[in-house]
Design a protein around this motif. Sequence first.
Motif, PDB file in Angstrom:
ATOM      1  N   ILE A  65     -31.396   5.695 -17.728  1.00 16.46           N
ATOM      2  CA  ILE A  65     -31.119   4.902 -18.930  1.00 16.46           C
ATOM      3  C   ILE A  65     -29.854   5.414 -19.604  1.00 16.46           C
ATOM      4  O   ILE A  65     -28.984   4.634 -20.004  1.00 16.46           O
ATOM      5  CB  ILE A  65     -32.325   4.941 -19.888  1.00 16.46           C
ATOM      6  CG1 ILE A  65     -33.496   4.173 -19.269  1.00 16.46           C
ATOM      7  CG2 ILE A  65     -31.968   4.368 -21.254  1.00 16.46           C
ATOM      8  CD1 ILE A  65     -34.813   4.381 -19.977  1.00 16.46           C
ATOM      9  N   PHE A  66     -29.722   6.742 -19.695  1.00 15.35           N
ATOM     10  CA  PHE A  66     -28.517   7.322 -20.294  1.00 15.35           C
ATOM     11  C   PHE A  66     -27.285   6.947 -19.490  1.00 15.35           C
ATOM     12  O   PHE A  66     -26.271   6.538 -20.041  1.00 15.35           O
ATOM     13  CB  PHE A  66     -28.649   8.845 -20.385  1.00 15.35           C
ATOM     14  CG  PHE A  66     -27.390   9.519 -20.831  1.00 15.35           C
ATOM     15  CD1 PHE A  66     -27.035   9.512 -22.176  1.00 15.35           C
ATOM     16  CD2 PHE A  66     -26.547  10.128 -19.920  1.00 15.35           C
ATOM     17  CE1 PHE A  66     -25.864  10.111 -22.592  1.00 15.35           C
ATOM     18  CE2 PHE A  66     -25.373  10.730 -20.336  1.00 15.35           C
ATOM     19  CZ  PHE A  66     -25.030  10.723 -21.677  1.00 15.35           C
ATOM     20  N   LEU A  67     -27.369   7.087 -18.151  1.00 12.28           N
ATOM     21  CA  LEU A  67     -26.226   6.766 -17.293  1.00 12.28           C
ATOM     22  C   LEU A  67     -25.851   5.292 -17.405  1.00 12.28           C
ATOM     23  O   LEU A  67     -24.672   4.954 -17.514  1.00 12.28           O
ATOM     24  CB  LEU A  67     -26.558   7.127 -15.844  1.00 12.28           C
ATOM     25  CG  LEU A  67     -25.421   7.007 -14.835  1.00 12.28           C
ATOM     26  CD1 LEU A  67     -24.324   7.995 -15.171  1.00 12.28           C
ATOM     27  CD2 LEU A  67     -25.938   7.267 -13.434  1.00 12.28           C
ATOM     28  N   GLY A  84     -26.458   3.256 -19.933  1.00 16.35           N
ATOM     29  CA  GLY A  84     -25.880   3.039 -21.255  1.00 16.35           C
ATOM     30  C   GLY A  84     -24.479   3.596 -21.361  1.00 16.35           C
ATOM     31  O   GLY A  84     -23.579   2.963 -21.945  1.00 16.35           O
ATOM     32  N   PHE A  85     -24.272   4.782 -20.788  1.00 19.35           N
ATOM     33  CA  PHE A  85     -22.945   5.401 -20.807  1.00 19.35           C
ATOM     34  C   PHE A  85     -21.918   4.510 -20.127  1.00 19.35           C
ATOM     35  O   PHE A  85     -20.835   4.255 -20.669  1.00 19.35           O
ATOM     36  CB  PHE A  85     -23.024   6.777 -20.127  1.00 19.35           C
ATOM     37  CG  PHE A  85     -21.698   7.468 -19.995  1.00 19.35           C
ATOM     38  CD1 PHE A  85     -21.107   8.077 -21.087  1.00 19.35           C
ATOM     39  CD2 PHE A  85     -21.051   7.520 -18.771  1.00 19.35           C
ATOM     40  CE1 PHE A  85     -19.885   8.717 -20.966  1.00 19.35           C
ATOM     41  CE2 PHE A  85     -19.835   8.157 -18.640  1.00 19.35           C
ATOM     42  CZ  PHE A  85     -19.248   8.760 -19.742  1.00 19.35           C
ATOM     43  N   ASN A  89     -35.083   8.731 -17.893  1.00 19.40           N
ATOM     44  CA  ASN A  89     -34.247   8.994 -19.057  1.00 19.40           C
ATOM     45  C   ASN A  89     -32.793   9.169 -18.638  1.00 19.40           C
ATOM     46  O   ASN A  89     -31.883   8.679 -19.302  1.00 19.40           O
ATOM     47  CB  ASN A  89     -34.728  10.240 -19.803  1.00 19.40           C
ATOM     48  CG  ASN A  89     -36.065  10.025 -20.463  1.00 19.40           C
ATOM     49  OD1 ASN A  89     -36.437   8.905 -20.777  1.00 19.40           O
ATOM     50  ND2 ASN A  89     -36.799  11.106 -20.659  1.00 19.40           N
ATOM     51  N   GLY A  90     -32.583   9.846 -17.538  1.00 23.70           N
ATOM     52  CA  GLY A  90     -31.227  10.015 -17.026  1.00 23.70           C
ATOM     53  C   GLY A  90     -30.616   8.695 -16.593  1.00 23.70           C
ATOM     54  O   GLY A  90     -29.430   8.440 -16.821  1.00 23.70           O
TER      55      GLY A  90
END
Length: 177
Positions: free
Chosen positions: A119-121, A123-124, A116-117
């Motif tokens: 994917i977030f990173l 995407g960010f 999840n981290g």
Amino acid sequence: MGELEPDHRYRLSDTERDEALGNLRLAFEEGRLDTEEHERRTDAALRAVSNTGLIPLFEDLPRRLVPSAVTAPEPVGPAPAAGSPAVPGPREGEVAESASESSAPAKREGRGPNMNGLIFLGGFFFILWGIPAITSGSAGALIGWAIFMVVFMVPAVTVATVQGLRRRAENRPETEK
């Protein structure tokens, strides 16, 4: 009670005090102590400075509830060098690990990179860096963003994927292997 006398007196660690509190809680849950007695002994365990301060709290309880600070002597030998981690030996009733397992770092069972981290990173950075690089058409920005993705994101996702596949393979029943 003479059989509870430790070989020598020493100051309690937080871990040893926690073990004593856990054993008192277990005695309370088993109905061996009433509420007031449990509170009194818990307060005394929290105030205990040395292992001998725990002896009166466990004299009338079964031997299995007596914490190791009272029953087991403190290991004798040189203190670990400054900066080196202390490695405790197995407690009574525990089985020692093999030499290869005990010298290896602790294995994070069932845990790998935080997907999840990741994917977030990803995407960010795509929103912050990738979209502007694509819309501006700047070759330098596109190359920098691509290098970031290749150097940081691709290896992390690859490691997470391989670990996931290995975990699934290890958890399969024998008939499927």
